[in-house]
Enzyme design. Structure first.
Site, PDB file in Angstrom:
ATOM      1  N   CYS A  50       1.029  -1.137  -0.425  1.00  0.00           N
ATOM      2  CA  CYS A  50       0.143   0.277  -0.498  1.00  0.00           C
ATOM      3  C   CYS A  50       1.122   1.309   0.211  1.00  0.00           C
ATOM      4  CB  CYS A  50      -0.205   0.218   0.906  1.00  0.00           C
ATOM      5  SG  CYS A  50      -1.841   1.370   1.599  1.00  0.00           S
ATOM      6  N   ASP A  57      -0.738  -5.728   0.068  1.00  0.00           N
ATOM      7  CA  ASP A  57      -1.929  -5.413  -0.320  1.00  0.00           C
ATOM      8  C   ASP A  57      -1.843  -7.007  -0.927  1.00  0.00           C
ATOM      9  OD1 ASP A  57      -3.708  -3.522   0.808  1.00  0.00           O
ATOM     10  OD2 ASP A  57      -2.687  -2.042  -0.718  1.00  0.00           O
TER      11      ASP A  57
END
Length: 152
Positions: A50, A57
């Site tokens: 992220c 992520d």
């Protein structure tokens, strides 16, 4: 960057590139260049970071393409996708950039990419991008990725 002559990474140990910019997507000749058909890559364990929090992520990618003269060499695609693991990028940027990079390498008749991003903060984000035209006589199967439902 794409290489059209010989797959440079095929048949030897290759480290994961430090970034997507450093990665090479190798292509090989399509032995059925006169036929219209779909190739599907499914990458259920994609990882990036992220850009706001630095936390990991995760996404499940489905890439479908109709090849023309060349095919994506799968090992090089795996290495390219793995090169995102220490890169900070938004979901939308990753998904579209991957699709565009594959198009640049293989120049398909058609490509669609779906990024099914696992939720953080309770919100899954799904990103879809396509380019080209699907040939009329080609069967394109459904994605077959269940939408995120939480516990319900």
């Amino acid at each position: 960057m794409a290489r059209n002559k010989t797959a440079l990474q095929l048949g030897r140990t290759v480290p994961i590139p430090a970034s997507p910019k450093d990665a090479v997507i190798d292509v090989v000749a399509n032995p059925h260049a006169g036929e219209d058909y779909v190739v599907r890559f499914t990458a259920p364990e994609f990882t990036t970071l992220c850009p706001i929090t630095g936390q990991p992520d995760f996404a499940h990618f489905v890439i479908d393409y109709c090849p023309a003269k060349s095919l994506v060499e799968s090992k090089s695609l795996k290495l390219y996708l793995a090169s995102y693991r220490n890169v900070a990028a938004f979901h939308e940027d990753c998904t579209v950039a991957i699709g565009k990079r594959v198009v640049l390498a293989v120049k398909p008749k058609y490509l669609r990419i779906a990024g099914f991003w696992y939720p953080r903060g309770g919100i899954p984000i799904d990103v879809f991008w396509q380019t080209g035209r699907l040939p009329k006589n080609v069967w394109l199967p459904d994605m077959e990725v269940e939408p995120y439902r939480g516990r319900g």
